[in-house]
Write a protein that holds these residues in place. Sequence first.
Motif, mmCIF file in Angstrom:
data_model
loop_
_atom_site.group_PDB
_atom_site.id
_atom_site.type_symbol
_atom_site.label_atom_id
_atom_site.label_comp_id
_atom_site.label_asym_id
_atom_site.label_seq_id
_atom_site.Cartn_x
_atom_site.Cartn_y
_atom_site.Cartn_z
ATOM 1 N N ILE A 257 -4.093 8.840 -0.226
ATOM 2 C CA ILE A 257 -4.684 8.937 1.207
ATOM 3 C C ILE A 257 -5.625 7.630 1.437
ATOM 4 O O ILE A 257 -5.407 7.070 2.749
ATOM 5 C CB ILE A 257 -5.492 10.349 1.697
ATOM 6 N N ASN A 258 -6.336 7.187 0.888
ATOM 7 C CA ASN A 258 -7.089 5.909 1.020
ATOM 8 C C ASN A 258 -6.247 4.771 0.883
ATOM 9 O O ASN A 258 -6.690 3.835 1.971
ATOM 10 C CB ASN A 258 -8.086 5.778 -0.200
ATOM 11 N N SER B 285 -12.395 1.533 2.610
ATOM 12 C CA SER B 285 -10.968 2.126 1.884
ATOM 13 C C SER B 285 -10.987 1.520 0.535
ATOM 14 O O SER B 285 -10.644 2.280 -0.418
ATOM 15 C CB SER B 285 -9.618 1.560 2.734
ATOM 16 N N SER C 211 -3.320 4.682 2.366
ATOM 17 C CA SER C 211 -2.589 5.108 3.708
ATOM 18 C C SER C 211 -3.404 4.297 4.798
ATOM 19 O O SER C 211 -3.223 3.735 5.565
ATOM 20 C CB SER C 211 -2.246 6.318 4.028
ATOM 21 N N ILE C 212 -4.815 4.580 4.700
ATOM 22 C CA ILE C 212 -5.785 4.208 5.386
ATOM 23 C C ILE C 212 -5.768 2.688 5.359
ATOM 24 O O ILE C 212 -6.128 1.996 6.518
ATOM 25 C CB ILE C 212 -7.198 4.786 5.132
ATOM 26 N N CYS D 73 1.014 -1.059 -0.118
ATOM 27 C CA CYS D 73 0.074 -0.040 0.171
ATOM 28 C C CYS D 73 0.791 1.175 -0.068
ATOM 29 O O CYS D 73 0.350 2.437 -0.220
ATOM 30 C CB CYS D 73 -0.962 -0.122 1.125
ATOM 31 N N ALA E 156 -13.947 -0.370 8.163
ATOM 32 C CA ALA E 156 -12.826 0.472 7.534
ATOM 33 C C ALA E 156 -12.165 -0.117 6.159
ATOM 34 O O ALA E 156 -12.089 0.711 5.465
ATOM 35 C CB ALA E 156 -11.931 0.460 8.725
ATOM 36 N N VAL F 129 -2.848 1.176 7.328
ATOM 37 C CA VAL F 129 -2.987 1.060 8.669
ATOM 38 C C VAL F 129 -4.146 -0.009 9.311
ATOM 39 O O VAL F 129 -3.785 -0.744 9.978
ATOM 40 C CB VAL F 129 -3.505 2.347 9.321
ATOM 41 N N VAL F 130 -4.955 -0.195 8.377
ATOM 42 C CA VAL F 130 -5.983 -1.261 8.680
ATOM 43 C C VAL F 130 -5.435 -2.638 8.451
ATOM 44 O O VAL F 130 -5.581 -3.632 9.455
ATOM 45 C CB VAL F 130 -7.359 -1.070 7.726
#
Length: 385
Positions: free
Chosen positions: A147-148, A203, A150-151, A138, A199, A154-155
């Motif tokens: 940015i999506n 994303s 990046s989310i 990612c 989440a 994180v998930v």
Amino acid sequence: MIDTVTILIMSGLLTIVCAVIFVLNSAFGRQDKVALFWSSALVFAIMSSLSFAVYGVNSNQWWANSVGNAAIVAAMGCVWMGVRSFNSRYSRAWIVFGAGGVAFVATFLDSPVENEWAGAPVSWVGVAVFMALAAAECVRGRLKRSINSSILAVVVGAEALFYLGRLVVFLAYGPESPVFADWFGTGPTTGLAILLVVAGTLSISLLRLERANNFAEAGLFTDPGFSREGVLDWAHFTRGGSDRVVRAGMHDMSSGVVMLTIDSLDEINTAFGRDVGDRAINVLADVLRETMPPTSIIGRKSAGTFGVVTTMHEPDESVATIAALHNALVARSFDKRANLRLTVSIGVATASAPDAAWQQLFDDASARRDEAQARGGNLVLDGRA
């Protein structure tokens, strides 16, 4: 207090809702491998949740535990394959389904009727590895600018760390320990899974929307290989161009590559609107189709950038072809109200049959096009003085 079976059923229902929304959106949208893999991930997640729920109701259904462990590994692997495909990398499906098969066999051999944790450590290793690989993917390639993504990183990264911690605590203290039950048992794991499913689905849905917008910007329709201007998309253009140069050499013919970019397209969009900019792109595509030899290959890279691969008996024939292109552009207005005419920066590279090499021609034409832009545009550079 909600019992474990109820939690598993709720998790399965939530996964089904998310999957239905995403899969329907994929089915009626652009068909590609990214959507296929991510839809498959949600389908495998449903299979896993329902299998664990069946096993929770009746532990004699040993197959449900085996299927659940295999499906959760395959689901996480499909997430990884989708991310790789988004970055235009090979999917490595054999790794994913091989890992799922290993999880199934490991569970089957670990007495799943008497042991509710049969095969669990093996499946957790698979989940942690695929999620860690997805998180790493990612933040590279195309995805590192979103940015999506990046989310999503994180998930999936959080899930990788959780399953790694779950594995360590399971092996160190056992499934009956208070530490495992309080922090890594079925209840906490299912609760975290619900949050991550929501989440993660959000994303990947936003990433698919970004991808669709990028395709629209590049003019790609659902017709494989073609853009909306009737020329090839860039992937098919480069493949066809490479083959055309090789085949021209077999027939002792010269090859030429032309790279073109519309000058000041961003300024045209800002001053007159995107509709006018789109008309400028369409005019250039039409002029290329009219003036380039009928055996040439024309492709569009992005925005106002096009490429042409053509063959000729002598390299000097390209001069007359480019002159015809310029004359046609001068005669054609892309906005009649303002009487606007296109100017383009053009780089040309030609080579006779023994010396023609696709990559060298492509690189030379691109470099000359870039130099023409740097020198103010409305210029043709072909390597001659």
